[in-house]
Write an enzyme that holds these catalytic residues in place. Structure first.
Site, PDB file in Angstrom:
ATOM      1  N   ASP A 143       0.835  -1.069  -0.107  1.00  0.00           N
ATOM      2  CA  ASP A 143      -0.112  -0.046   0.019  1.00  0.00           C
ATOM      3  C   ASP A 143       1.003   1.169  -0.074  1.00  0.00           C
ATOM      4  OD1 ASP A 143       0.998  -0.358   2.708  1.00  0.00           O
ATOM      5  OD2 ASP A 143      -0.900  -0.054   3.509  1.00  0.00           O
TER       6      ASP A 143
HETATM    7  N1  LIG Z   1      -5.517  -6.584  -1.265  1.00  0.00           N
HETATM    8  C1  LIG Z   1      -4.292  -6.562  -1.390  1.00  0.00           C
HETATM    9  N2  LIG Z   1      -3.400  -6.323  -0.391  1.00  0.00           N
HETATM   10  C2  LIG Z   1      -2.045  -6.290  -0.433  1.00  0.00           C
HETATM   11  C3  LIG Z   1      -1.593  -6.293  -1.632  1.00  0.00           C
HETATM   12  N3  LIG Z   1       0.064  -6.119  -1.500  1.00  0.00           N
HETATM   13  C4  LIG Z   1      -0.040  -6.125   0.015  1.00  0.00           C
HETATM   14  N4  LIG Z   1      -1.127  -6.150   0.686  1.00  0.00           N
HETATM   15  C5  LIG Z   1      -1.351  -6.293   2.052  1.00  0.00           C
HETATM   16  O1  LIG Z   1      -1.104  -4.891   2.401  1.00  0.00           O
HETATM   17  C6  LIG Z   1      -0.962  -4.932   3.822  1.00  0.00           C
HETATM   18  C7  LIG Z   1       0.138  -4.062   3.988  1.00  0.00           C
HETATM   19  O2  LIG Z   1       0.714  -4.038   5.258  1.00  0.00           O
HETATM   20  P1  LIG Z   1       0.894  -2.877   6.433  1.00  0.00           P
HETATM   21  O3  LIG Z   1       1.454  -1.552   5.634  1.00  0.00           O
HETATM   22  O4  LIG Z   1       1.723  -3.346   7.372  1.00  0.00           O
HETATM   23  O5  LIG Z   1      -0.749  -2.576   6.729  1.00  0.00           O
HETATM   24  P2  LIG Z   1      -1.307  -1.363   7.386  1.00  0.00           P
HETATM   25  O6  LIG Z   1      -2.489  -1.905   7.895  1.00  0.00           O
HETATM   26  O7  LIG Z   1      -1.357  -0.467   6.284  1.00  0.00           O
HETATM   27  O8  LIG Z   1      -0.160  -0.831   8.349  1.00  0.00           O
HETATM   28  P3  LIG Z   1       0.124   0.586   8.733  1.00  0.00           P
HETATM   29  O9  LIG Z   1       1.021   1.175   7.517  1.00  0.00           O
HETATM   30  O10 LIG Z   1       1.543   0.017   9.863  1.00  0.00           O
HETATM   31  O11 LIG Z   1      -0.657   1.358   9.043  1.00  0.00           O
HETATM   32  C8  LIG Z   1      -0.603  -6.416   4.192  1.00  0.00           C
HETATM   33  O12 LIG Z   1      -1.627  -6.775   5.001  1.00  0.00           O
HETATM   34  C9  LIG Z   1      -0.424  -7.245   2.739  1.00  0.00           C
HETATM   35  O13 LIG Z   1      -0.684  -8.430   3.040  1.00  0.00           O
HETATM   36  C10 LIG Z   1      -2.200  -6.272  -2.818  1.00  0.00           C
HETATM   37  O14 LIG Z   1      -1.658  -6.262  -3.974  1.00  0.00           O
HETATM   38  N5  LIG Z   1      -3.666  -6.564  -2.641  1.00  0.00           N
END
Ligand SMILES: Nc1nc2c(ncn2[C@@H]2O[C@H](COP(=O)(O)OP(=O)(O)OP(=O)(O)O)[C@@H](O)[C@H]2O)c(=O)[nH]1
Length: 242
Positions: A143
């Site tokens: 993200d």
């Molecule tokens: N749906 C989806 N999820 C993804 C993708 N790539 C990564 N993720 C998920 O995005 C999340 C990113 O992790 P974090 O940045 O730690 O999550 P967060 O809840 O935003 O945490 P903070 O940034 O600390 O607020 C993880 O749960 C990954 O599994 C994708 O292409 N699609």
């Protein structure tokens, strides 16, 4: 039947011309053969041209796949870094703005991975709309997104953009029959103040973004806050320097 034809080599005096001397039937056969060869050559030219165009299309597709993120269509990390490198070589003031969604994991957990994908696509489009046409957006992974801004006029421009982005990202969206509202943490770095290399600029923007995220977590800030405060602090700090 023999024909006489003018011959410039003999000063215009009539000379025997063996080609014309052939029988009409033979001439027609040769003409027919020549036309057939011409048609075959044209066909072959058409086929070669089609093959060439297909090759160009394949090359273009492969380059596109190598440089872009499948999900959002944005530049991937490697391609984004290349664009920053090019910008640094050409422009004086280049800004990199890094952005990471807050609490995105909950979207996956609460609404499913497909809804998470949809949110990422919507966020990518929102970021793209907030920028000028020449600016570049990349998805660095998960993200996390990054923007490259060239010919940055000053701190005011960056502050305005950061607020615009933060507000756009924060506006609610409907996915998987649910309502999602997310904030993002932003951080930025500007050349030459924060460095002149891709690595330094990205690392500085990344560090600023994580400072903003930590601050937000400490403050327990949740929507509908527009989330721009840490960014403007960062912007002022960076651009206030000579
Ligand atoms: N749906 C989806 N999820 C993804 C993708 N790539 C990564 N993720 C998920 O995005 C999340 C990113 O992790 P974090 O940045 O730690 O999550 P967060 O809840 O935003 O945490 P903070 O940034 O600390 O607020 C993880 O749960 C990954 O599994 C994708 O292409 N699609």
């Amino acid at each position: 039947m023999m024909h006489a034809c003018p011959d410039s080599a003999t000063g215009g005096a009539p000379a025997t011309c063996p080609v014309i001397a052939m029988r009409d039937g033979e001439l027609q056969r040769q003409l027919h053969h020549a036309l057939e060869s011409l048609a075959a050559s044209r066909l072959r030219c058409g086929q070669l041209e089609a093959q060439l165009q297909a090759g160009h299309r394949r090359e273009h597709q492969q380059r596109h796949l190598a440089e872009h993120d499948d999900l959002t269509g944005l530049f991937n990390r490697a391609a984004f870094r290349t664009r920053v490198q090019q910008a640094l070589a050409e422009d004086n003031r280049v800004a990199v703005l890094m952005l990471d969604l807050d609490g995105f994991k909950q979207v996956n957990d609460n609404h499913g991975h497909a809804a998470g994908d949809e949110v990422l696509r919507i966020m990518a489009a929102r970021i793209g709309h907030a920028l000028r046409s020449g600016d570049v957006v990349g998805r660095l992974g998960g993200d996390e997104f990054a923007c490259l801004l060239r010919n940055v006029a000053g701190s005011e421009q960056l502050t305005v953009l950061a607020r615009k982005l933060a507000l756009s990202i924060a506006s609610p969206m409907h996915v998987a029959e649910g309502r999602v509202s997310l904030l993002a943490s932003l951080g930025m770095a500007v050349s030459p103040t924060d460095g002149n290399s891709v690595d330094t600029l990205l690392a500085t923007a990344d560090a600023a973004m994580y400072r903003a995220k930590r601050l937000r977590k400490r403050q327990g800030v949740t929507p509908p806050c527009d989330g721009h405060e840490p960014v403007s602090e960062r912007t002022d700090a960076v651009l206030a320097r000579p």
